[in-house]
Design a protein around this motif. Structure first.
Motif, PDB file in Angstrom:
ATOM      1  N   VAL A   1       0.847  -1.193   0.000  1.00 32.99           N
ATOM      2  CA  VAL A   1       0.000   0.000   0.000  1.00 32.99           C
ATOM      3  C   VAL A   1       0.881   1.241   0.000  1.00 32.99           C
ATOM      4  CG1 VAL A   1      -1.821   1.276   1.193  1.00 32.99           C
ATOM      5  CG2 VAL A   1      -1.778  -1.222   1.314  1.00 32.99           C
ATOM      6  N   VAL A   2       0.639   2.146  -0.935  1.00 28.88           N
ATOM      7  CA  VAL A   2       1.280   3.453  -0.943  1.00 28.88           C
ATOM      8  C   VAL A   2       0.205   4.497  -0.643  1.00 28.88           C
ATOM      9  CG1 VAL A   2       2.356   5.226  -2.375  1.00 28.88           C
ATOM     10  CG2 VAL A   2       3.194   2.874  -2.464  1.00 28.88           C
ATOM     11  N   VAL A   3       0.457   5.303   0.380  1.00 31.13           N
ATOM     12  CA  VAL A   3      -0.481   6.342   0.793  1.00 31.13           C
ATOM     13  C   VAL A   3       0.089   7.678   0.316  1.00 31.13           C
ATOM     14  CG1 VAL A   3      -1.787   7.332   2.697  1.00 31.13           C
ATOM     15  CG2 VAL A   3      -1.027   4.943   2.816  1.00 31.13           C
ATOM     16  N   ALA A   4      -0.592   8.309  -0.631  1.00 28.25           N
ATOM     17  CA  ALA A   4       0.011   9.420  -1.364  1.00 28.25           C
ATOM     18  C   ALA A   4      -0.871  10.652  -1.404  1.00 28.25           C
ATOM     19  CB  ALA A   4       0.308   8.978  -2.799  1.00 28.25           C
ATOM     20  N   THR A   5      -0.227  11.801  -1.512  1.00 31.16           N
ATOM     21  CA  THR A   5      -0.922  13.034  -1.855  1.00 31.16           C
ATOM     22  C   THR A   5      -1.081  13.091  -3.362  1.00 31.16           C
ATOM     23  OG1 THR A   5       1.154  14.260  -2.000  1.00 31.16           O
ATOM     24  CG2 THR A   5       0.037  14.234   0.145  1.00 31.16           C
ATOM     25  N   ASP A   6      -1.649  14.169  -3.867  1.00 27.59           N
ATOM     26  CA  ASP A   6      -1.902  14.248  -5.307  1.00 27.59           C
ATOM     27  C   ASP A   6      -0.641  14.365  -6.147  1.00 27.59           C
ATOM     28  OD1 ASP A   6      -4.630  13.882  -5.775  1.00 27.59           O
ATOM     29  OD2 ASP A   6      -5.104  15.891  -5.059  1.00 27.59           O
ATOM     30  N   VAL A   7       0.534  14.382  -5.529  1.00 23.61           N
ATOM     31  CA  VAL A   7       1.769  14.318  -6.300  1.00 23.61           C
ATOM     32  C   VAL A   7       1.824  13.015  -7.098  1.00 23.61           C
ATOM     33  CG1 VAL A   7       3.212  13.202  -4.531  1.00 23.61           C
ATOM     34  CG2 VAL A   7       4.263  14.759  -6.185  1.00 23.61           C
ATOM     35  N   ALA A   8       1.070  11.994  -6.655  1.00 25.52           N
ATOM     36  CA  ALA A   8       1.042  10.718  -7.365  1.00 25.52           C
ATOM     37  C   ALA A   8      -0.128  10.605  -8.327  1.00 25.52           C
ATOM     38  CB  ALA A   8       0.981   9.563  -6.355  1.00 25.52           C
ATOM     39  N   ALA A   9      -0.958  11.643  -8.423  1.00 24.89           N
ATOM     40  CA  ALA A   9      -2.139  11.558  -9.278  1.00 24.89           C
ATOM     41  C   ALA A   9      -1.790  11.686 -10.751  1.00 24.89           C
ATOM     42  CB  ALA A   9      -3.155  12.630  -8.883  1.00 24.89           C
ATOM     43  N   ARG A  10      -0.613  12.200 -11.051  1.00 26.47           N
ATOM     44  CA  ARG A  10      -0.201  12.398 -12.434  1.00 26.47           C
ATOM     45  C   ARG A  10       1.210  11.868 -12.619  1.00 26.47           C
ATOM     46  NH1 ARG A  10      -3.168  17.397 -14.542  1.00 26.47           N
ATOM     47  NH2 ARG A  10      -4.633  17.931 -12.913  1.00 26.47           N
ATOM     48  N   GLY A  11       1.387  11.102 -13.667  1.00 26.38           N
ATOM     49  CA  GLY A  11       2.726  10.672 -14.029  1.00 26.38           C
ATOM     50  C   GLY A  11       3.222   9.449 -13.316  1.00 26.38           C
ATOM     51  N   VAL A  12       2.429   8.850 -12.439  1.00 31.80           N
ATOM     52  CA  VAL A  12       2.831   7.604 -11.802  1.00 31.80           C
ATOM     53  C   VAL A  12       2.165   6.470 -12.563  1.00 31.80           C
ATOM     54  CG1 VAL A  12       2.714   6.211  -9.720  1.00 31.80           C
ATOM     55  CG2 VAL A  12       3.203   8.646  -9.557  1.00 31.80           C
ATOM     56  N   ASP A  13       2.955   5.715 -13.278  1.00 31.05           N
ATOM     57  CA  ASP A  13       2.439   4.640 -14.119  1.00 31.05           C
ATOM     58  C   ASP A  13       2.874   3.311 -13.517  1.00 31.05           C
ATOM     59  OD1 ASP A  13       1.339   3.122 -16.086  1.00 31.05           O
ATOM     60  OD2 ASP A  13       2.619   3.855 -17.711  1.00 31.05           O
ATOM     61  N   ILE A  14       1.958   2.634 -12.840  1.00 30.16           N
ATOM     62  CA  ILE A  14       2.238   1.350 -12.211  1.00 30.16           C
ATOM     63  C   ILE A  14       1.528   0.282 -13.030  1.00 30.16           C
ATOM     64  CG2 ILE A  14       2.136  -0.002 -10.086  1.00 30.16           C
ATOM     65  CD1 ILE A  14       3.697   2.566  -9.754  1.00 30.16           C
ATOM     66  N   ALA A  15       2.287  -0.526 -13.742  1.00 27.45           N
ATOM     67  CA  ALA A  15       1.686  -1.546 -14.593  1.00 27.45           C
ATOM     68  C   ALA A  15       0.838  -2.498 -13.757  1.00 27.45           C
ATOM     69  CB  ALA A  15       2.778  -2.322 -15.326  1.00 27.45           C
TER      70      ALA A  15
END
Length: 414
Positions: free
Chosen positions: A297-311
């Motif tokens: 589990v990764v708990v993220a702010t919106d810094v991960a809402a764009r550009g994080v591509d997890i196959a």
């Protein structure tokens, strides 16, 4: 339609055809205008192939103009986050390598030492992918010049045009030649941001692909009613009871990311926070471990809402609802990418019911709401029709700042 019909060189077309059967709708719609040298404004959903679309345009331009290329970059790609810079750099470099092109791609971003980036630029480069702050630092140190840029790309353009980046973007614009091509790509453009975008372009080709024109991502959207103070317990239950192999959980603040991740770890789950205040090394390690399923589990702010591509990312959770309705699209777009299926879960409490209704209304959605046995909310959720939905997560009436953020005129909170 095949890639060779879009005006691409044989090596580029062959490189794409070895990986994909045919161009996606966004590629077929945008490439002819981009290759003709026109400014382009593209709005298409996440996972639709936008990155490859502008990568092909940029590389085809390099093929056509490489004989006149000098030491300074001809193309500049600006992105809002470090992770997106790395991802775009990987797409461009990989495609150039597969096509046998000798193009030099440089990726620069903050959060790491500037010296290796300066050294890498010393021998010259063709394409620079950058975050705005680090690019300006490099310009001030005379490590790179922008006076020969012929093509500017804004990826996640709606974010790049909001006030969080506006000042830096204006400074960069002043360093570019007056005549250059601009390509703007994003999954969402609010009316105010679209006006800002069009004001920067010269006779642009505006392309908006509706879901009817493109294959919609296969995302099962769920809304679970729960009291705000029981969300972490519910999250833990869902991860274990539904056997989620991995989940990306969005929260509103750095503090919440740290707190929720810590509680999950103490409950025996492999969890890590992810936010803008982490060092780049830590952020990269978290993503590496997440992709390798070392972290569940990764708990993220919106810094991960764009550009994080997890196959193959199976689940996205809105622990806190996004402030802006458009950000819901970017968040859930982290799952069901590249033709995969996925699930997006949103926690809805009495305090956020009105805001969730607004998210549904703005995104033309109707998400069935459910309750998990043992987690039924003690506080009844109000019945809110779509035409009464109001903005803001603090109550039934949005604050002035909430309205400005929803219009794209203030930076998003992280």
């Amino acid at each position: 339609m095949s890639f060779s019909n879009l005006g691409l060189s044989a090596p580029l077309a062959s490189a794409m055809e070895r990986q994909f059967a045919a161009p996606t709708p966004v590629q077929a719609a945008s490439l002819p205008a981009a290759l003709a040298g026109r400014d382009v404004l593209v709005c298409a959903q996440t996972g639709s192939g936008k990155t490859a679309a502008f990568a092909l345009a940029v590389l085809q331009r390099w093929v056509a103009e490489s004989s006149s290329a000098g030491r300074n970059p001809q193309t500049l790609v600006l992105v809002p986050t470090r992770e997106l810079a790395v991802q775009v750099g990987g797409v461009l470099s990989g495609l150039a390598r597969d096509a046998g092109l000798g193009v030099k791609v440089s990726v620069v971003f903050g959060g790491v030492s500037i010296n290796p980036q300066m050294m890498a630029l010393r021998g010259g480069t063709d394409i620079v992918i950058a975050t705005t702050g680090r690019l300006l630092d490099l310009v001030e140190r005379n490590a790179v010049r922008l006076d020969q840029i012929r093509c500017l790309v804004l990826d996640e353009a709606d974010r790049m045009l909001d006030l969080g980046f506006a000042e830096e973007l204006d400074r960069i614009d002043a360093l570019l030649p007056e005549r250059h091509q601009s390509l703007l790509f994003s999954a969402t453009f609010g009316p105010a941001v679209r006006s800002l975008a069009e004001a920067r372009l010269r006779d642009p080709e505006s392309i908006t692909l509706d879901t009817e024109e493109q294959a919609p991502p296969d995302i099962l959207q769920r809304a679970i009613r729960v009291d705000a103070n029981r969300r972490t317990q519910l999250l833990r239950r869902l991860v274990t009871a539904e056997a989620w192999p991995r989940a990306l959980v969005f929260v509103a603040t750095k503090y919440a990311a740290e707190m929720v991740a810590d509680k999950l770890r103490r409950a025996g789950l492999q969890a890590e926070p992810f936010h803008a205040q982490l060092s780049q090394g830590k952020r990269s390690q978290v993503l590496f471990d997440f992709k390798a399923s070392v972290v569940q589990v990764v708990v993220a702010t919106d810094v991960a809402a764009r550009g994080v591509d997890i196959a193959g990312l199976p689940v996205v959770v809105n622990y806190d609802l996004p402030r802006a309705a458009a950000d819901y699209v970017h968040r859930i777009g982290r799952t069901a990418r590249a033709g995969k299926t996925g699930t997006a879960v949103s926690f809805v409490s009495a305090e956020t019911a009105a805001h969730f209704a607004l998210i549904e209304k703005r995104n033309a959605l109707t998400v069935p709401q459910e309750e998990v046995p043992g987690f039924e909310p003690a506080q009844a959720l109000p019945a809110i029709s779509a035409d009464r939905a109001a903005g803001g997560i603090k109550g039934h009436r949005p604050s002035k700042k909430d309205k400005l953020r929803a219009a794209g005129l203030l930076p998003r909170l992280q």
